[in-house]
Each structure stands twice: as C-alpha cells, then as structure tokens.
Design a protein around this motif. Structure first.
Motif, PDB file in Angstrom:
ATOM      1  N   GLU A  18      24.903  48.630  65.618  1.00 27.46           N
ATOM      2  CA  GLU A  18      25.245  47.478  64.784  1.00 27.46           C
ATOM      3  C   GLU A  18      25.876  47.915  63.465  1.00 27.46           C
ATOM      4  O   GLU A  18      26.802  47.274  62.969  1.00 27.46           O
ATOM      5  N   LYS A  19      25.382  49.009  62.919  1.00 22.70           N
ATOM      6  CA  LYS A  19      25.977  49.538  61.679  1.00 22.70           C
ATOM      7  C   LYS A  19      27.412  49.991  61.925  1.00 22.70           C
ATOM      8  O   LYS A  19      28.290  49.762  61.101  1.00 22.70           O
ATOM      9  N   GLN A  20      27.619  50.651  63.086  1.00 24.51           N
ATOM     10  CA  GLN A  20      28.973  51.103  63.439  1.00 24.51           C
ATOM     11  C   GLN A  20      29.908  49.900  63.482  1.00 24.51           C
ATOM     12  O   GLN A  20      31.014  49.929  62.961  1.00 24.51           O
ATOM     13  N   GLU A  21      29.430  48.836  64.157  1.00 23.51           N
ATOM     14  CA  GLU A  21      30.258  47.645  64.315  1.00 23.51           C
ATOM     15  C   GLU A  21      30.543  47.015  62.957  1.00 23.51           C
ATOM     16  O   GLU A  21      31.676  46.612  62.672  1.00 23.51           O
ATOM     17  N   LEU A  22      29.522  46.942  62.114  1.00 17.48           N
ATOM     18  CA  LEU A  22      29.702  46.369  60.785  1.00 17.48           C
ATOM     19  C   LEU A  22      30.741  47.172  60.008  1.00 17.48           C
ATOM     20  O   LEU A  22      31.617  46.601  59.351  1.00 17.48           O
ATOM     21  N   THR A  23      30.671  48.487  60.109  1.00 16.89           N
ATOM     22  CA  THR A  23      31.644  49.340  59.425  1.00 16.89           C
ATOM     23  C   THR A  23      33.064  49.013  59.884  1.00 16.89           C
ATOM     24  O   THR A  23      33.981  48.880  59.072  1.00 16.89           O
ATOM     25  N   GLU A  24      33.231  48.852  61.212  1.00 20.14           N
ATOM     26  CA  GLU A  24      34.554  48.517  61.749  1.00 20.14           C
ATOM     27  C   GLU A  24      35.021  47.158  61.245  1.00 20.14           C
ATOM     28  O   GLU A  24      36.170  46.991  60.842  1.00 20.14           O
ATOM     29  N   LEU A  25      34.109  46.180  61.270  1.00 19.90           N
ATOM     30  CA  LEU A  25      34.469  44.829  60.827  1.00 19.90           C
ATOM     31  C   LEU A  25      34.853  44.832  59.347  1.00 19.90           C
ATOM     32  O   LEU A  25      35.796  44.154  58.951  1.00 19.90           O
ATOM     33  N   LEU A  26      34.108  45.596  58.549  1.00 21.32           N
ATOM     34  CA  LEU A  26      34.439  45.678  57.128  1.00 21.32           C
ATOM     35  C   LEU A  26      35.850  46.224  56.943  1.00 21.32           C
ATOM     36  O   LEU A  26      36.583  45.795  56.065  1.00 21.32           O
ATOM     37  N   GLY A  27      36.229  47.163  57.804  1.00 19.85           N
ATOM     38  CA  GLY A  27      37.566  47.724  57.729  1.00 19.85           C
ATOM     39  C   GLY A  27      38.653  46.720  58.075  1.00 19.85           C
ATOM     40  O   GLY A  27      39.790  46.843  57.636  1.00 19.85           O
ATOM     41  N   GLU A  28      38.290  45.706  58.875  1.00 20.87           N
ATOM     42  CA  GLU A  28      39.278  44.698  59.274  1.00 20.87           C
ATOM     43  C   GLU A  28      39.447  43.587  58.239  1.00 20.87           C
ATOM     44  O   GLU A  28      40.374  42.790  58.347  1.00 20.87           O
ATOM     45  N   LEU A  29      38.527  43.532  57.271  1.00 23.28           N
ATOM     46  CA  LEU A  29      38.584  42.434  56.293  1.00 23.28           C
ATOM     47  C   LEU A  29      39.870  42.502  55.481  1.00 23.28           C
ATOM     48  O   LEU A  29      40.252  43.560  55.005  1.00 23.28           O
ATOM     49  N   PRO A  30      40.518  41.354  55.295  1.00 19.72           N
ATOM     50  CA  PRO A  30      41.665  41.331  54.383  1.00 19.72           C
ATOM     51  C   PRO A  30      41.195  41.610  52.952  1.00 19.72           C
ATOM     52  O   PRO A  30      40.048  41.338  52.620  1.00 19.72           O
ATOM     53  N   GLU A  31      42.110  42.125  52.137  1.00 22.33           N
ATOM     54  CA  GLU A  31      41.716  42.545  50.788  1.00 22.33           C
ATOM     55  C   GLU A  31      41.089  41.433  49.964  1.00 22.33           C
ATOM     56  O   GLU A  31      40.164  41.666  49.201  1.00 22.33           O
ATOM     57  N   ASP A  32      41.596  40.200  50.137  1.00 22.83           N
ATOM     58  CA  ASP A  32      41.053  39.119  49.302  1.00 22.83           C
ATOM     59  C   ASP A  32      39.610  38.794  49.652  1.00 22.83           C
ATOM     60  O   ASP A  32      38.932  38.103  48.902  1.00 22.83           O
ATOM     61  N   LYS A  33      39.109  39.286  50.779  1.00 21.31           N
ATOM     62  CA  LYS A  33      37.720  39.025  51.155  1.00 21.31           C
ATOM     63  C   LYS A  33      36.805  40.181  50.766  1.00 21.31           C
ATOM     64  O   LYS A  33      35.596  40.066  50.814  1.00 21.31           O
ATOM     65  N   GLN A  34      37.410  41.315  50.386  1.00 19.25           N
ATOM     66  CA  GLN A  34      36.589  42.501  50.148  1.00 19.25           C
ATOM     67  C   GLN A  34      35.787  42.431  48.847  1.00 19.25           C
ATOM     68  O   GLN A  34      34.721  43.031  48.754  1.00 19.25           O
ATOM     69  N   ALA A  35      36.292  41.678  47.888  1.00 19.97           N
ATOM     70  CA  ALA A  35      35.561  41.578  46.611  1.00 19.97           C
ATOM     71  C   ALA A  35      34.174  40.990  46.839  1.00 19.97           C
ATOM     72  O   ALA A  35      33.198  41.397  46.203  1.00 19.97           O
ATOM     73  N   ARG A  36      34.088  40.037  47.773  1.00 20.34           N
ATOM     74  CA  ARG A  36      32.807  39.383  48.048  1.00 20.34           C
ATOM     75  C   ARG A  36      31.817  40.382  48.645  1.00 20.34           C
ATOM     76  O   ARG A  36      30.604  40.276  48.398  1.00 20.34           O
ATOM     77  N   VAL A  37      32.304  41.330  49.396  1.00 23.05           N
ATOM     78  CA  VAL A  37      31.427  42.354  49.971  1.00 23.05           C
ATOM     79  C   VAL A  37      30.739  43.113  48.841  1.00 23.05           C
ATOM     80  O   VAL A  37      29.517  43.292  48.831  1.00 23.05           O
ATOM     81  N   VAL A  38      31.525  43.536  47.849  1.00 23.98           N
ATOM     82  CA  VAL A  38      30.969  44.260  46.702  1.00 23.98           C
ATOM     83  C   VAL A  38      29.964  43.372  45.972  1.00 23.98           C
ATOM     84  O   VAL A  38      28.897  43.820  45.555  1.00 23.98           O
ATOM     85  N   GLN A  39      30.325  42.081  45.858  1.00 27.53           N
ATOM     86  CA  GLN A  39      29.452  41.133  45.177  1.00 27.53           C
ATOM     87  C   GLN A  39      28.101  41.025  45.886  1.00 27.53           C
ATOM     88  O   GLN A  39      27.047  41.037  45.236  1.00 27.53           O
TER      89      GLN A  39
END
Length: 159
Positions: A18-39
C-alpha cells in the motif's frame, strides 16, 4: 462532535504494498494538488507536537499510519476521475484497429512471398467500405497464441 471528513480512516498500519502504491499515486499528482499533500503532513506533524516551522520531509517510510491514510484518501480523490475503465466502444475500436493492422501485415507478408493480391497502396484500404463488424477479439486471440512457438516450456501439459 459531528461531521467527519468522508468516513473513518482504517485503524491499522499500511502494508508495504500500500505504501508503494501511495508513493506511485503521489508521483502522479498534478503540481497544483501537491501543496495539499505537504499541508496534510504538516497538520499531522503539528498535531503530534512538532514545531510549526520544522522542515516537513515527506518520507513515506517515516510517516505514521494516520498521515498515510489521509494522504491515500486525498490522492485517490484527486486521481479518481482519470482512472475510468475503457467502454465497450473503446474496446471495439481497439479490436478493429488491431484486426486491420494484422490484416495489413499479412498482406505485406503474402506480397513479399508472391502470394495473394499485390500490396494495396496506402489510403486505398481506407476508401473501401468497412466490412460488417464481427467480434474481432476471438480471431485475434487465436492468432496470438498459435504464432508464439518459442516459449520457454517444452511440454504442453498443464501439470
């Protein structure tokens, strides 16, 4: 109180897969969605008593379960619309495209061997009336399996 944010998070640790998959999904996120991940990571960091101005490093291996599940839910909510299954029409088009391709290759082989009709100039095929649609997948599957003779196993038994 009340209103939860879209249901309870799983009350367990994430598996390695599941962690592997999450890592892959995080890589697919468009840049405008990545700020929320950090948040999300920063909010959780603060909840656990971390300083607001700490440098937030997103290392999947070091995040706690709650953070991982929050990220997982967020990422999936962002990427959901894209992961649509191909429709019947899409699959039919693909099958017809593959069939036409196979037919073209066959004609080229026959022509190079001097069998059958001469090669049709490009474009002539497109002008011809399309044949009535047949389930192309059956024929294609049969051809694919019969032509691969160089498999690793020597025996044909299913033992």
């Amino acid at each position: 109180g009340g209103g939860g944010g879209g249901g309870a998070l799983p009350n367990r640790d994430m598996t390695y897969a599941e962690k592997q998959e999450l890592t892959e999904l995080l890589g697919e996120l468009p840049e405008d969605k990545q700020a929320r991940v950090v948040q999300i990571v920063a909010e959780r960091h603060a909840e656990m008593g971390g300083a607001e101005d700490d440098l937030i490093e997103i290392n999947i291996e070091e995040l706690d379960g709650v953070t991982l599940w929050k990220l997982d839910r967020y990422v999936r909510s962002c990427l959901k619309p894209k992961k649509k299954k191909p429709t019947q029409a899409d699959m039919l088009l693909e099958a017809q495209r593959l069939e036409a391709e196979a037919e073209r290759e066959l004609m080229q082989v026959e022509a190079s061997l001097g069998v059958g009709q001469p090669i049709v100039p490009p474009g002539a095929m497109d002008a011809a009336a399309p044949s009535p649609a047949q389930p192309a997948s059956k024929a294609a599957d049969g051809d694919a399996t019969s032509s691969s003779s160089d498999s690793d196993s020597d025996s044909d038994s299913d033992s």
